[in-house]
Design a protein around this motif. Structure first.
Motif, PDB file in Angstrom:
ATOM      1  N   SER A  53       7.109  12.855   3.952  1.00 27.32           N
ATOM      2  CA  SER A  53       8.334  12.111   4.285  1.00 27.32           C
ATOM      3  C   SER A  53       9.318  13.058   4.953  1.00 27.32           C
ATOM      4  O   SER A  53       9.164  14.290   4.865  1.00 27.32           O
ATOM      5  CB  SER A  53       9.000  11.510   3.033  1.00 27.32           C
ATOM      6  N   ALA A  54      10.334  12.503   5.586  1.00 29.32           N
ATOM      7  CA  ALA A  54      11.399  13.345   6.148  1.00 29.32           C
ATOM      8  C   ALA A  54      12.217  13.982   5.031  1.00 29.32           C
ATOM      9  O   ALA A  54      12.735  15.081   5.188  1.00 29.32           O
ATOM     10  CB  ALA A  54      12.303  12.521   7.063  1.00 29.32           C
ATOM     11  N   THR A  55      12.328  13.289   3.901  1.00 26.74           N
ATOM     12  CA  THR A  55      13.053  13.865   2.764  1.00 26.74           C
ATOM     13  C   THR A  55      12.369  15.171   2.331  1.00 26.74           C
ATOM     14  O   THR A  55      13.039  16.195   2.141  1.00 26.74           O
ATOM     15  CB  THR A  55      13.095  12.848   1.603  1.00 26.74           C
ATOM     16  N   ASP A 158      18.520  17.024  11.651  1.00 25.87           N
ATOM     17  CA  ASP A 158      17.881  15.855  11.053  1.00 25.87           C
ATOM     18  C   ASP A 158      17.671  14.864  12.202  1.00 25.87           C
ATOM     19  O   ASP A 158      18.579  14.125  12.593  1.00 25.87           O
ATOM     20  CB  ASP A 158      18.733  15.256   9.933  1.00 25.87           C
ATOM     21  N   SER A 160      15.553  12.397  12.285  1.00 31.27           N
ATOM     22  CA  SER A 160      14.813  11.235  11.779  1.00 31.27           C
ATOM     23  C   SER A 160      14.902  10.023  12.711  1.00 31.27           C
ATOM     24  O   SER A 160      13.998   9.196  12.748  1.00 31.27           O
ATOM     25  CB  SER A 160      15.352  10.832  10.399  1.00 31.27           C
ATOM     26  N   HIS A 161      16.013   9.919  13.464  1.00 28.50           N
ATOM     27  CA  HIS A 161      16.205   8.783  14.373  1.00 28.50           C
ATOM     28  C   HIS A 161      15.735   9.085  15.790  1.00 28.50           C
ATOM     29  O   HIS A 161      15.793   8.195  16.641  1.00 28.50           O
ATOM     30  CB  HIS A 161      17.702   8.432  14.500  1.00 28.50           C
ATOM     31  N   SER A 184      11.219  11.614  10.788  1.00 26.93           N
ATOM     32  CA  SER A 184      10.736  10.644   9.796  1.00 26.93           C
ATOM     33  C   SER A 184       9.782   9.653  10.462  1.00 26.93           C
ATOM     34  O   SER A 184      10.016   9.223  11.594  1.00 26.93           O
ATOM     35  CB  SER A 184      11.908   9.849   9.201  1.00 26.93           C
ATOM     36  N   LYS A 189      11.465   3.739  11.719  1.00 26.72           N
ATOM     37  CA  LYS A 189      11.810   4.844  12.633  1.00 26.72           C
ATOM     38  C   LYS A 189      11.020   4.735  13.951  1.00 26.72           C
ATOM     39  O   LYS A 189      10.383   3.737  14.199  1.00 26.72           O
ATOM     40  CB  LYS A 189      11.600   6.180  11.931  1.00 26.72           C
ATOM     41  N   GLY A 196       6.077   9.247   5.947  1.00 27.94           N
ATOM     42  CA  GLY A 196       5.660  10.503   6.576  1.00 27.94           C
ATOM     43  C   GLY A 196       6.827  11.197   7.234  1.00 27.94           C
ATOM     44  O   GLY A 196       7.883  10.595   7.467  1.00 27.94           O
ATOM     45  N   TYR A 330      25.842   4.446   8.149  1.00 28.15           N
ATOM     46  CA  TYR A 330      25.571   4.462   6.725  1.00 28.15           C
ATOM     47  C   TYR A 330      26.907   4.521   6.013  1.00 28.15           C
ATOM     48  O   TYR A 330      27.907   4.961   6.586  1.00 28.15           O
ATOM     49  CB  TYR A 330      24.781   5.710   6.328  1.00 28.15           C
TER      50      TYR A 330
HETATM   51  C1  PLP Z   1      15.104   7.822   7.283  1.00 27.84           C
HETATM   52  C2  PLP Z   1      15.955   9.002   7.191  1.00 27.84           C
HETATM   53  C3  PLP Z   1      15.700  10.052   6.307  1.00 27.84           C
HETATM   54  C4  PLP Z   1      14.612  10.000   5.275  1.00 27.84           C
HETATM   55  O1  PLP Z   1      13.377   9.734   5.819  1.00 27.84           O
HETATM   56  P1  PLP Z   1      12.120   9.436   4.873  1.00 27.84           P
HETATM   57  O2  PLP Z   1      10.934   9.687   5.779  1.00 27.84           O
HETATM   58  O3  PLP Z   1      12.228   8.025   4.429  1.00 27.84           O
HETATM   59  O4  PLP Z   1      12.151  10.404   3.740  1.00 27.84           O
HETATM   60  C5  PLP Z   1      16.525  11.167   6.343  1.00 27.84           C
HETATM   61  N1  PLP Z   1      17.557  11.242   7.200  1.00 27.84           N
HETATM   62  C6  PLP Z   1      17.859  10.244   8.047  1.00 27.84           C
HETATM   63  C7  PLP Z   1      19.002  10.394   8.993  1.00 27.84           C
HETATM   64  C8  PLP Z   1      17.068   9.089   8.066  1.00 27.84           C
HETATM   65  O5  PLP Z   1      17.381   8.087   8.899  1.00 27.84           O
END
Ligand code: PLP
Length: 386
Positions: A53-55, A158, A160-161, A184, A189, A196, A330
């Motif tokens: 995961s991204a986490t 980060d 993720s986006h 992410s 995403k 993942g 958010y």
């Molecule tokens: C979705 C997201 C995460 C976490 O991603 P996961 O893969 O669900 O753990 C972290 N930071 C941002 C900005 C996200 O949008």
């Protein structure tokens, strides 16, 4: 109901996953490595390490930069909680920086003034600063890169986006102005592996450390071992790691999705273009992409205008009544009770994040959102309100 985002799975994705399922390895086989090489080719980074995961990727990225108890990690006030939580997993403290009103990204001017007041008051400077590329538009990485040299912190993006976005003609993940970028692959995403994530970096030691932490802190590399006289089955645990591995089944889907990414980015940008026309006369502030960037348009965030007759929450409920599941990304992280209990954060320190919190709304955008649906969304936004 029209969701705000969703995945696109096609026949080639199915074929790739089936082949992985019928192969010898369901996990720790060749497909994870292939996916990592694909991510390196796509982003231009020297190393990619895929995780579950991204986490997890954020947690390992912070650990790989030496974040621990007594350290400060600073990030933007507007992000998903995971960006900040992962620093707490390391025993560090978290503080937040206000956003820019146009891009919703961490504001380099606020960051500088927060750094300068920390220096002036003798407070701790951050070990790591984490910009988040909100909605897929890269943050002002050049300015953050300059500040990192001046004030001596490391940078984790980060992203993720933002897989598929570009900054100054380089793809996000190339780590031109950062130590590590995190992606992410959650279904909403840019591409998905179910669950993942991944880290990219140009630093081989950081990549090796993340890889080791992903799998229990175990090494099979002689250079990292204490005892070098050993039989072939021998391995050593040299630090405390985790099981953050991604499976070969997921990696197969990831590689297949990555081949479709440019098409996804194109589709999202054309939906954004058509919203730009459909919504231009409404009392809504539409997203603006800086000329330094190409956005991946993971999200399409509009803000209720200052003369609007409805509040954001009224608009949100009205869209929901019409079958449109808008969302909000958010709530400022410092507003969560858990964070309020950690430290006193003052809303007055984040005027732009507070305004954003009152006015922003994410309307649907994803590959496959039809023109008819776009019209339906535009007319719902229009009706008896905004
Ligand atoms: C979705 C997201 C995460 C976490 O991603 P996961 O893969 O669900 O753990 C972290 N930071 C941002 C900005 C996200 O949008």
């Amino acid at each position: 109901m029209i969701p705000y985002g969703k995945q696109s799975i096609n026949q080639s994705d199915l074929v790739a996953v089936e082949a992985a399922l019928l192969s010898e390895y369901l996990t720790q086989g060749p497909r994870v490595k292939e996916f990592e090489r694909d991510l390196e080719r796509y982003t231009g980074a020297k190393h990619a390490v895929a995780v579950n995961s991204a986490t997890s990727a954020l947690h390992l990225a912070y650990l790989a930069l030496g974040v621990g108890p007594g350290d400060e990690v600073w990030t933007t006030a507007i992000s998903f909680v995971a960006t900040a939580n992962a620093a707490l997993y390391c025993g560090a403290s978290v503080d937040f920086v206000d956003i820019e009103p146009q891009s919703f990204n961490i504001c380099p001017v606020s960051l500088r003034s927060k750094l300068e007041s920390a220096v002036a008051s003798g407070a701790k400077l951050p070990k790591v600063v984490v910009p988040v590329h909100m909605a897929g538009q890269p943050a002002n990485m050049q300015a953050i890169g300059h500040l990192s040299k001046e004030f001596g912190f490391r940078v984790v993006e980060d992203a993720s986006h933002a897989l598929g976005s570009e900054y100054l003609d380089k793809r996000t993940g190339s780590c031109e102005f950062s130590d590590i970028a995190v992606f992410s692959f959650h279904p909403v995403k840019m591409i998905t592996t179910g669950e993942g994530g991944a880290c990219t970096t140009n630093n081989p030691e950081i990549a090796a450390r993340i890889e080791r932490l992903r799998s229990h802190g175990i090494t099979r590399d002689l250079k990292e071992m204490k005892n070098t006289e050993r039989p072939p089955y021998y391995y050593e645990q040299v630090e405390l790691g985790f099981n953050y591995r991604i499976t070969d089944i997921q990696a197969a889907l990831g590689s297949s999705q990555l081949r479709r990414l440019d098409e996804f980015v194109h589709d999202r940008n054309s939906i954004a273009g058509s919203y730009g026309i459909l919504l231009r006369d409404l009392d809504l502030d539409l997203p603006k992409v800086s000329s330094a960037c190409k956005s991946s348009f993971h999200l399409y965030i509009v803000r209720v205008g200052s003369n609007a007759v409805e509040t954001r929450d009224q608009l949100f409920m009205r869209l929901r009544d019409r079958g449109i599941l808008a969302n909000f990304h958010y709530i400022p992280i410092y507003r969560h009770p858990f964070y309020q209990e950690k430290r006193q954060y003052y809303a007055d320190d984040f005027p732009e994040a507070e305004k954003y919190f009152d006015t922003a709304i994410s309307i649907p955008i994803y590959p496959g959102l039809s023109q008819i649906e776009q019209l339906q969304i535009a007319s719902a936004l229009k009706a008896d309100g905004a």
